[in-house]
Design a protein around this motif. Structure first.
Motif, mmCIF file in Angstrom:
data_model
loop_
_atom_site.group_PDB
_atom_site.id
_atom_site.type_symbol
_atom_site.label_atom_id
_atom_site.label_comp_id
_atom_site.label_asym_id
_atom_site.label_seq_id
_atom_site.Cartn_x
_atom_site.Cartn_y
_atom_site.Cartn_z
ATOM 1 N N CYS A 56 0.854 -1.180 0.000
ATOM 2 C CA CYS A 56 0.000 0.000 0.000
ATOM 3 C C CYS A 56 0.895 1.237 0.000
ATOM 4 O O CYS A 56 1.762 1.374 0.858
ATOM 5 N N GLU A 58 0.065 4.111 0.667
ATOM 6 C CA GLU A 58 -0.363 5.037 1.714
ATOM 7 C C GLU A 58 0.207 4.639 3.078
ATOM 8 O O GLU A 58 0.851 5.424 3.743
ATOM 9 N N CYS A 59 -0.022 3.389 3.477
ATOM 10 C CA CYS A 59 0.391 2.984 4.828
ATOM 11 C C CYS A 59 1.528 1.966 4.825
ATOM 12 O O CYS A 59 2.054 1.621 5.877
ATOM 13 N N CYS A 84 -6.902 -1.239 0.194
ATOM 14 C CA CYS A 84 -6.135 -1.651 1.365
ATOM 15 C C CYS A 84 -7.063 -1.804 2.566
ATOM 16 O O CYS A 84 -7.846 -0.913 2.869
ATOM 17 N N CYS A 87 -5.866 0.810 5.719
ATOM 18 C CA CYS A 87 -6.118 2.259 5.739
ATOM 19 C C CYS A 87 -7.203 2.670 4.758
ATOM 20 O O CYS A 87 -7.599 3.822 4.728
ATOM 21 N N ASN A 89 -7.000 2.862 1.548
ATOM 22 C CA ASN A 89 -6.476 3.468 0.325
ATOM 23 C C ASN A 89 -6.847 2.620 -0.900
ATOM 24 O O ASN A 89 -6.830 1.401 -0.839
HETATM 25 ZN ZN LIG Z 1 -2.974 1.075 3.346
#
Ligand SMILES: [Zn+2]
Length: 97
Positions: A56, A58-59, A84, A87, A89
């Motif tokens: 991911c 994002e995280c 995801c 999070c 995303n």
């Molecule tokens: Zn994520």
């Protein structure tokens, strides 16, 4: 061997380890992934496609379909849409594999 090649090799190994660890030990898998990303950043190496699609953006979670992420096809079937589970995303990848 050049340092960059060693770094690449270490990243490959870390991803293999992450694949082994997940989904039983997601925390460990995520730790391997963040290590690999850190190596990539310090050597300015981008992640191989195979791996970048499993992380991911994002995280930083290592994504395991059916475990911590949802995979479906775009309405026109040309893209993979990965959500995801950690999070929320949403990532879109061209559907080619
Ligand atoms: Zn994520």
């Amino acid at each position: 061997m050049r340092e960059e090649e060693i770094a690449r090799e270490r990243m490959d190994l870390l991803f293999e380890e992450a694949k082994e660890a997940a989904p039983e030990d997601q925390d460990l898998a995520d730790r391997y992934v963040s290590l690999a990303r850190r190596i990539g950043m310090s050597y300015n190496i981008s992640l191989p496609k195979e791996f970048s699609r499993r992380i991911c953006s994002e995280c930083g979670s290592f994504l395991v379909p059916g475990e911590n992420c949802r995979v479906r096809l775009d309405s026109d079937g040309s893209k993979k849409v990965v959500t995801c589970g950690s999070c929320g995303n949403v990532e879109r990848f061209p559907y080619e594999d």
